[in-house]
Design a protein around this motif. Structure first.
Motif, PDB file in Angstrom:
ATOM      1  N   CYS A   1      -6.859  -0.806  -0.253  1.00 24.89           N
ATOM      2  CA  CYS A   1      -6.283  -1.218   1.024  1.00 24.89           C
ATOM      3  C   CYS A   1      -7.391  -1.274   2.080  1.00 24.89           C
ATOM      4  CB  CYS A   1      -5.191  -0.243   1.454  1.00 24.89           C
ATOM      5  SG  CYS A   1      -4.451  -0.656   3.044  1.00 24.89           S
ATOM      6  N   PRO A   2      -7.575  -2.420   2.744  1.00 24.88           N
ATOM      7  CA  PRO A   2      -8.610  -2.496   3.779  1.00 24.88           C
ATOM      8  C   PRO A   2      -8.231  -1.760   5.059  1.00 24.88           C
ATOM      9  CG  PRO A   2      -7.437  -4.574   3.628  1.00 24.88           C
ATOM     10  CD  PRO A   2      -6.914  -3.702   2.524  1.00 24.88           C
ATOM     11  N   ILE A   3      -6.953  -1.409   5.208  1.00 28.09           N
ATOM     12  CA  ILE A   3      -6.511  -0.740   6.429  1.00 28.09           C
ATOM     13  C   ILE A   3      -6.736   0.764   6.354  1.00 28.09           C
ATOM     14  CG2 ILE A   3      -4.504  -0.267   7.886  1.00 28.09           C
ATOM     15  CD1 ILE A   3      -3.480  -3.052   6.993  1.00 28.09           C
ATOM     16  N   CYS A   4      -6.251   1.384   5.267  1.00 23.20           N
ATOM     17  CA  CYS A   4      -6.348   2.849   5.175  1.00 23.20           C
ATOM     18  C   CYS A   4      -7.288   3.307   4.065  1.00 23.20           C
ATOM     19  CB  CYS A   4      -4.962   3.462   4.970  1.00 23.20           C
ATOM     20  SG  CYS A   4      -4.217   3.061   3.387  1.00 23.20           S
ATOM     21  N   GLY A   5      -7.747   2.399   3.208  1.00 27.82           N
ATOM     22  CA  GLY A   5      -8.689   2.756   2.153  1.00 27.82           C
ATOM     23  C   GLY A   5      -8.062   3.333   0.902  1.00 27.82           C
ATOM     24  N   ALA A   6      -6.747   3.299   0.786  1.00 25.00           N
ATOM     25  CA  ALA A   6      -6.085   3.852  -0.398  1.00 25.00           C
ATOM     26  C   ALA A   6      -6.349   2.964  -1.606  1.00 25.00           C
ATOM     27  CB  ALA A   6      -4.581   3.957  -0.158  1.00 25.00           C
ATOM     28  N   ARG A   7      -6.533   3.592  -2.750  1.00 25.39           N
ATOM     29  CA  ARG A   7      -6.704   2.841  -3.998  1.00 25.39           C
ATOM     30  C   ARG A   7      -5.331   2.494  -4.535  1.00 25.39           C
ATOM     31  NH1 ARG A   7     -11.649   1.942  -6.147  1.00 25.39           N
ATOM     32  NH2 ARG A   7     -13.237   3.180  -5.117  1.00 25.39           N
ATOM     33  N   LEU A   8      -5.194   1.255  -4.972  1.00 26.09           N
ATOM     34  CA  LEU A   8      -3.917   0.781  -5.478  1.00 26.09           C
ATOM     35  C   LEU A   8      -3.887   0.899  -6.992  1.00 26.09           C
ATOM     36  CD1 LEU A   8      -3.670  -2.405  -3.292  1.00 26.09           C
ATOM     37  CD2 LEU A   8      -2.707  -0.179  -2.839  1.00 26.09           C
ATOM     38  N   ALA A   9      -2.744   1.250  -7.528  1.00 27.26           N
ATOM     39  CA  ALA A   9      -2.569   1.378  -8.971  1.00 27.26           C
ATOM     40  C   ALA A   9      -2.640   0.003  -9.611  1.00 27.26           C
ATOM     41  CB  ALA A   9      -1.238   2.047  -9.283  1.00 27.26           C
ATOM     42  N   GLU A  10      -3.024  -0.024 -10.874  1.00 29.90           N
ATOM     43  CA  GLU A  10      -3.096  -1.286 -11.603  1.00 29.90           C
ATOM     44  C   GLU A  10      -1.738  -1.917 -11.767  1.00 29.90           C
ATOM     45  OE1 GLU A  10      -5.665  -3.105 -12.710  1.00 29.90           O
ATOM     46  OE2 GLU A  10      -6.946  -1.727 -11.594  1.00 29.90           O
ATOM     47  N   GLU A  11      -0.733  -1.097 -12.079  1.00 23.71           N
ATOM     48  CA  GLU A  11       0.611  -1.607 -12.264  1.00 23.71           C
ATOM     49  C   GLU A  11       1.552  -0.877 -11.322  1.00 23.71           C
ATOM     50  OE1 GLU A  11       2.102  -1.746 -16.180  1.00 23.71           O
ATOM     51  OE2 GLU A  11       0.223  -2.435 -17.030  1.00 23.71           O
ATOM     52  N   THR A  12       2.408  -1.627 -10.708  1.00 23.22           N
ATOM     53  CA  THR A  12       3.398  -1.015  -9.827  1.00 23.22           C
ATOM     54  C   THR A  12       4.767  -1.262 -10.412  1.00 23.22           C
ATOM     55  OG1 THR A  12       3.559  -3.022  -8.520  1.00 23.22           O
ATOM     56  CG2 THR A  12       2.014  -1.360  -7.762  1.00 23.22           C
ATOM     57  N   SER A  13       5.664  -0.326 -10.208  1.00 22.13           N
ATOM     58  CA  SER A  13       7.014  -0.503 -10.730  1.00 22.13           C
ATOM     59  C   SER A  13       7.843  -1.267  -9.705  1.00 22.13           C
ATOM     60  CB  SER A  13       7.649   0.844 -11.033  1.00 22.13           C
ATOM     61  OG  SER A  13       7.895   1.533  -9.852  1.00 22.13           O
ATOM     62  N   ARG A  14       8.590  -2.230 -10.161  1.00 20.81           N
ATOM     63  CA  ARG A  14       9.406  -3.037  -9.260  1.00 20.81           C
ATOM     64  C   ARG A  14      10.553  -2.218  -8.677  1.00 20.81           C
ATOM     65  NH1 ARG A  14       8.595  -8.432  -9.035  1.00 20.81           N
ATOM     66  NH2 ARG A  14       7.168  -9.292 -10.558  1.00 20.81           N
ATOM     67  N   SER A  15      11.059  -1.243  -9.411  1.00 23.26           N
ATOM     68  CA  SER A  15      12.175  -0.459  -8.897  1.00 23.26           C
ATOM     69  C   SER A  15      11.737   0.385  -7.702  1.00 23.26           C
ATOM     70  CB  SER A  15      12.756   0.425  -9.994  1.00 23.26           C
ATOM     71  OG  SER A  15      11.794   1.347 -10.441  1.00 23.26           O
ATOM     72  N   ALA A  16      10.536   0.919  -7.745  1.00 20.16           N
ATOM     73  CA  ALA A  16      10.044   1.701  -6.610  1.00 20.16           C
ATOM     74  C   ALA A  16       9.840   0.794  -5.404  1.00 20.16           C
ATOM     75  CB  ALA A  16       8.758   2.419  -6.970  1.00 20.16           C
TER      76      ALA A  16
ATOM     77  N   CYS B   1       0.856  -1.184   0.000  1.00 21.53           N
ATOM     78  CA  CYS B   1       0.000   0.000   0.000  1.00 21.53           C
ATOM     79  C   CYS B   1       0.893   1.236   0.000  1.00 21.53           C
ATOM     80  CB  CYS B   1      -0.902   0.003   1.223  1.00 21.53           C
ATOM     81  SG  CYS B   1      -1.893   1.501   1.378  1.00 21.53           S
ATOM     82  N   PRO B   2       0.663   2.188  -0.918  1.00 27.09           N
ATOM     83  CA  PRO B   2       1.528   3.372  -0.969  1.00 27.09           C
ATOM     84  C   PRO B   2       1.349   4.304   0.229  1.00 27.09           C
ATOM     85  CG  PRO B   2      -0.250   3.562  -2.560  1.00 27.09           C
ATOM     86  CD  PRO B   2      -0.347   2.190  -1.971  1.00 27.09           C
ATOM     87  N   ARG B   3       0.228   4.210   0.917  1.00 25.93           N
ATOM     88  CA  ARG B   3      -0.022   5.121   2.035  1.00 25.93           C
ATOM     89  C   ARG B   3       0.430   4.545   3.376  1.00 25.93           C
ATOM     90  NH1 ARG B   3      -5.984   6.923   2.859  1.00 25.93           N
ATOM     91  NH2 ARG B   3      -5.701   7.599   0.715  1.00 25.93           N
ATOM     92  N   CYS B   4      -0.006   3.319   3.704  1.00 27.94           N
ATOM     93  CA  CYS B   4       0.311   2.769   5.035  1.00 27.94           C
ATOM     94  C   CYS B   4       1.350   1.658   4.989  1.00 27.94           C
ATOM     95  CB  CYS B   4      -0.956   2.270   5.713  1.00 27.94           C
ATOM     96  SG  CYS B   4      -1.683   0.799   4.938  1.00 27.94           S
ATOM     97  N   ARG B   5       1.837   1.308   3.803  1.00 26.69           N
ATOM     98  CA  ARG B   5       2.877   0.308   3.574  1.00 26.69           C
ATOM     99  C   ARG B   5       2.477  -1.097   4.030  1.00 26.69           C
ATOM    100  NH1 ARG B   5       5.146   1.611  -0.317  1.00 26.69           N
ATOM    101  NH2 ARG B   5       6.797   0.131   0.067  1.00 26.69           N
ATOM    102  N   ALA B   6       1.178  -1.395   4.057  1.00 22.30           N
ATOM    103  CA  ALA B   6       0.706  -2.733   4.395  1.00 22.30           C
ATOM    104  C   ALA B   6       0.910  -3.650   3.188  1.00 22.30           C
ATOM    105  CB  ALA B   6      -0.769  -2.691   4.777  1.00 22.30           C
ATOM    106  N   MET B   7       1.229  -4.914   3.457  1.00 25.44           N
ATOM    107  CA  MET B   7       1.384  -5.880   2.377  1.00 25.44           C
ATOM    108  C   MET B   7       0.017  -6.490   2.095  1.00 25.44           C
ATOM    109  SD  MET B   7       4.112  -8.978   1.846  1.00 25.44           S
ATOM    110  CE  MET B   7       3.674  -9.867   3.292  1.00 25.44           C
ATOM    111  N   LEU B   8      -0.375  -6.453   0.817  1.00 23.40           N
ATOM    112  CA  LEU B   8      -1.698  -6.905   0.412  1.00 23.40           C
ATOM    113  C   LEU B   8      -1.579  -7.946  -0.690  1.00 23.40           C
ATOM    114  CD1 LEU B   8      -3.192  -3.331   0.109  1.00 23.40           C
ATOM    115  CD2 LEU B   8      -3.440  -4.873   2.038  1.00 23.40           C
ATOM    116  N   PRO B   9      -2.605  -8.789  -0.882  1.00 23.19           N
ATOM    117  CA  PRO B   9      -2.597  -9.724  -2.003  1.00 23.19           C
ATOM    118  C   PRO B   9      -2.560  -8.972  -3.328  1.00 23.19           C
ATOM    119  CG  PRO B   9      -4.357 -10.250  -0.461  1.00 23.19           C
ATOM    120  CD  PRO B   9      -3.766  -8.949  -0.028  1.00 23.19           C
ATOM    121  N   ALA B  10      -2.016  -9.621  -4.351  1.00 26.79           N
ATOM    122  CA  ALA B  10      -1.830  -8.960  -5.642  1.00 26.79           C
ATOM    123  C   ALA B  10      -3.144  -8.604  -6.309  1.00 26.79           C
ATOM    124  CB  ALA B  10      -1.004  -9.849  -6.564  1.00 26.79           C
ATOM    125  N   ASP B  11      -4.215  -9.313  -6.007  1.00 26.69           N
ATOM    126  CA  ASP B  11      -5.491  -9.025  -6.672  1.00 26.69           C
ATOM    127  C   ASP B  11      -6.307  -7.954  -5.951  1.00 26.69           C
ATOM    128  OD1 ASP B  11      -5.977 -10.567  -4.472  1.00 26.69           O
ATOM    129  OD2 ASP B  11      -7.468 -11.854  -5.432  1.00 26.69           O
TER     130      ASP B  11
END
Length: 79
Positions: free
Chosen positions: A28-43, A14-24
């Motif tokens: 985020c159920p913790i903070c409600g942030a919307r996750l991007a469709e694609e994430t960059s591995r370098s980031a 999660c980009p906001r609270c850094r919680a680890m979430l399933p890929a699908d």
């Protein structure tokens, strides 16, 4: 032939609270942030590397400050 299929990551961060979430997961159920469709591995690698080194460097800094205070106190008492 030239095309290689890329597997999606097994987990997302999660980009906001850094919680680890399933890929699908898309929210985020913790903070409600919307996750991007694609994430960059370098980031993700950079974030993990910074998180890995943050606490050892913090502990080293605290130890150095404590050592400097001890040296200063010893010099002040030995006058």
């Amino acid at each position: 032939m030239g095309e290689e299929l890329q597997k999606p990551p097994a987990a997302l961060w999660c980009p906001r609270c850094r919680a680890m979430l399933p890929a699908d997961q898309r929210e985020c159920p913790i903070c409600g942030a919307r996750l991007a469709e694609e994430t960059s591995r370098s980031a993700d690698f950079l974030s993990l590397a910074l998180a890995f080194w943050m606490y050892p460097l913090l502990a080293l800094g605290i130890a150095c400050v404590g050592l400097l205070l001890c040296v200063a106190l010893f010099r002040w008492l030995s006058r």
